[in-house]
Design an enzyme around this catalytic site. Sequence first.
Site, PDB file in Angstrom:
ATOM      1  N   CYS A 290       0.806  -1.224   0.000  1.00 32.25           N
ATOM      2  CA  CYS A 290       0.000   0.000   0.000  1.00 32.25           C
ATOM      3  C   CYS A 290       0.838   1.274   0.000  1.00 32.25           C
ATOM      4  CB  CYS A 290      -0.926  -0.015   1.202  1.00 32.25           C
ATOM      5  SG  CYS A 290      -2.176  -1.295   1.066  1.00 32.25           S
TER       6      CYS A 290
HETATM    7  N1  LIG Z   1      -2.323  -6.579   1.182  1.00 31.04           N
HETATM    8  C1  LIG Z   1      -2.918  -5.554   1.755  1.00 31.04           C
HETATM    9  O1  LIG Z   1      -2.700  -5.313   2.928  1.00 31.04           O
HETATM   10  C2  LIG Z   1      -3.879  -4.668   0.994  1.00 31.04           C
HETATM   11  C3  LIG Z   1      -4.676  -3.789   1.736  1.00 31.04           C
HETATM   12  C4  LIG Z   1      -5.594  -2.995   1.060  1.00 31.04           C
HETATM   13  C5  LIG Z   1      -5.678  -3.056  -0.332  1.00 31.04           C
HETATM   14  N2  LIG Z   1      -4.891  -3.905  -1.047  1.00 31.04           N
HETATM   15  C6  LIG Z   1      -5.078  -3.929  -2.488  1.00 31.04           C
HETATM   16  O2  LIG Z   1      -5.789  -5.097  -2.863  1.00 31.04           O
HETATM   17  C7  LIG Z   1      -5.361  -5.571  -4.128  1.00 31.04           C
HETATM   18  C8  LIG Z   1      -4.890  -7.005  -3.991  1.00 31.04           C
HETATM   19  O3  LIG Z   1      -3.784  -7.043  -3.100  1.00 31.04           O
HETATM   20  P1  LIG Z   1      -3.305  -8.357  -2.399  1.00 31.04           P
HETATM   21  O4  LIG Z   1      -2.372  -7.926  -1.325  1.00 31.04           O
HETATM   22  O5  LIG Z   1      -4.435  -9.247  -2.054  1.00 31.04           O
HETATM   23  O6  LIG Z   1      -2.463  -9.026  -3.621  1.00 31.04           O
HETATM   24  P2  LIG Z   1      -1.969 -10.546  -3.708  1.00 31.04           P
HETATM   25  O7  LIG Z   1      -0.863 -10.536  -4.701  1.00 31.04           O
HETATM   26  O8  LIG Z   1      -1.732 -11.092  -2.343  1.00 31.04           O
HETATM   27  O9  LIG Z   1      -3.229 -11.312  -4.292  1.00 31.04           O
HETATM   28  C9  LIG Z   1      -3.735 -11.105  -5.552  1.00 31.04           C
HETATM   29  C10 LIG Z   1      -4.018 -12.463  -6.152  1.00 31.04           C
HETATM   30  O10 LIG Z   1      -4.705 -12.270  -7.382  1.00 31.04           O
HETATM   31  C11 LIG Z   1      -4.271 -13.271  -8.274  1.00 31.04           C
HETATM   32  N3  LIG Z   1      -4.635 -12.835  -9.626  1.00 31.04           N
HETATM   33  C12 LIG Z   1      -4.054 -11.932 -10.432  1.00 31.04           C
HETATM   34  N4  LIG Z   1      -4.749 -11.772 -11.569  1.00 31.04           N
HETATM   35  C13 LIG Z   1      -5.822 -12.595 -11.487  1.00 31.04           C
HETATM   36  C14 LIG Z   1      -6.904 -12.884 -12.347  1.00 31.04           C
HETATM   37  N5  LIG Z   1      -7.058 -12.250 -13.509  1.00 31.04           N
HETATM   38  N6  LIG Z   1      -7.785 -13.817 -11.960  1.00 31.04           N
HETATM   39  C15 LIG Z   1      -7.654 -14.446 -10.784  1.00 31.04           C
HETATM   40  N7  LIG Z   1      -6.647 -14.214  -9.929  1.00 31.04           N
HETATM   41  C16 LIG Z   1      -5.749 -13.285 -10.258  1.00 31.04           C
HETATM   42  C17 LIG Z   1      -2.796 -13.394  -8.005  1.00 31.04           C
HETATM   43  O11 LIG Z   1      -2.280 -14.629  -8.455  1.00 31.04           O
HETATM   44  C18 LIG Z   1      -2.756 -13.261  -6.480  1.00 31.04           C
HETATM   45  O12 LIG Z   1      -2.843 -14.516  -5.838  1.00 31.04           O
HETATM   46  C19 LIG Z   1      -4.265  -4.601  -4.571  1.00 31.04           C
HETATM   47  O13 LIG Z   1      -4.850  -3.609  -5.370  1.00 31.04           O
HETATM   48  C20 LIG Z   1      -3.789  -3.999  -3.281  1.00 31.04           C
HETATM   49  O14 LIG Z   1      -3.255  -2.714  -3.467  1.00 31.04           O
HETATM   50  C21 LIG Z   1      -3.994  -4.727  -0.402  1.00 31.04           C
END
Ligand SMILES: NC(=O)c1ccc[n+]([C@@H]2O[C@H](COP(=O)([O-])OP(=O)(O)OC[C@H]3O[C@@H](n4cnc5c(N)ncnc54)[C@H](O)[C@@H]3O)[C@@H](O)[C@H]2O)c1
Length: 449
Positions: free
Chosen positions: A288
């Site tokens: 983030c």
């Molecule tokens: N991790 C955090 O603390 C957090 C907090 C708030 C917001 N976010 C936001 O949430 C979003 C996701 O973050 P995250 O930390 O969960 O990422 P992550 O990498 O842990 O998980 C995302 C998952 O999506 C999968 N993926 C990618 N493209 C795909 C598709 N087309 N179909 C199916 N699966 C797909 C990836 O393989 C991965 O496992 C980002 O935009 C991030 O900025 C994250």
Amino acid sequence: MTETTSSAPVAVPAPGDDLVDALVRRIDDRSARVLIVGQGYVGLPVAMRAVEVGFDVVGLEASPERAAALQSGSSYVADVSDDQLGRALAAGYRAVNDPADAGPFDVAVITVPTPLRDGAPDLAYVEDAATTLARRLRAGALVVLESTTYPGTTDELMRPLLEQSGLKGGAELFVGYSPERIDPGNARWGFVNTPKVVSGIDAGSLRCVEAFYGALVDKVVPVASTAEAELVKLLENTFRHVNIALVNELAMFADSLGIDIWGAIDAASSKPFGYMRFTPGPGVGGHCLPIDPSYLSWRVKRRLGQTFRFVELANDVNEHMPDYVVTRAMTLLNRNKLALNGSRVLVLGLSYKAGTSDWRESPSIAVVERLLALGADVRACEPYLPEAGGPALPTPVVDCTADELAAADLVVLLVDHPDFVLDEIAEHARLVLDTKGVLRPREFSGETL
Ligand SMILES: NC(=O)c1ccc[n+]([C@@H]2O[C@H](COP(=O)([O-])OP(=O)(O)OC[C@H]3O[C@@H](n4cnc5c(N)ncnc54)[C@H](O)[C@@H]3O)[C@@H](O)[C@H]2O)c1
């Protein structure tokens, strides 16, 4: 007979109203089928909660290894235990890799990565997910984006992609945005008790989004538009980013002035209004803070041609912190007649923050890389190792024993993991640089950042 006229508007059902009622009913009675696209740090907890409250849930995950791990009951997300996953699987949760195996859905939530590429937002994953969903959309379904992104993405980028299904947004298809506020490792504020901001492209969509998240969390906070909800997330993270940069810069000046910044922060935190406590550290990491504010500054530059100076300044200060930590480590060793080159350095913590195995953008890795480049003999203690296939370890990982602590010329505490026994560190380490200020008020040989 007297004729009466009323000025009250006649309630003409808007197109899509019936579909809204039908979906809200299916959400309320839990017969709505839920598809979560992306099973990572954000998507997996959403899926687990949706199962817990009684929905039929499928997790669509692009990584075959991750989908297989989940299907076999093995969680790679620290906030979701194998037990919790096991209960979800027993209740019917399925993790699939092929969209063809996902089956029909009424509510889809997109939680895919939104990284920066060369400083610009990379929305390829969101585009891919929306295109995949468009091929399977049916009238009356809801699609919500949770990925962090710049204001305008849901309406200007995602909605047209979904409308390639032939369904019209608002009338036949409901679209919304709800930012995730997950704080990995936070025991007090979790998914359920953290209020969730919700939005829709129109009133009908908002009703559906409110109904869905209302089933999952204690409190929803509706806002007027998807762009407003997108801005909420960026405002929250930019606020943190800027305030962390403020105390980081102050920490550097305070040290040069010979003033204890930690004492000043403690005292300032006694003010019951108008002040919020932030503490210095080795920089910012995770998915983030190093990324989201740049989404906002990119949008401001692109749309308005102006520079978001607070974000640029905060990036500059926070990105400099790993270098500053290494300079402090060198100075501390030097005072003890040691050079960093050839010294044994034990680093405590590699992940980007306490209690998580998330190493993305971790400033600890930048610190380790600089220490190694300067010739230090570096080992690390890290109780939260990433999943198999995750990032390569930059240095040998050892247990945080009294012997390891005592054998190091310098111990650099970078992450305040709850597992570190602070009394032991203070007792056995010969020299410590505590970048998180957690050893205070113990007696120890060394310095706080
Ligand atoms: N991790 C955090 O603390 C957090 C907090 C708030 C917001 N976010 C936001 O949430 C979003 C996701 O973050 P995250 O930390 O969960 O990422 P992550 O990498 O842990 O998980 C995302 C998952 O999506 C999968 N993926 C990618 N493209 C795909 C598709 N087309 N179909 C199916 N699966 C797909 C990836 O393989 C991965 O496992 C980002 O935009 C991030 O900025 C994250």
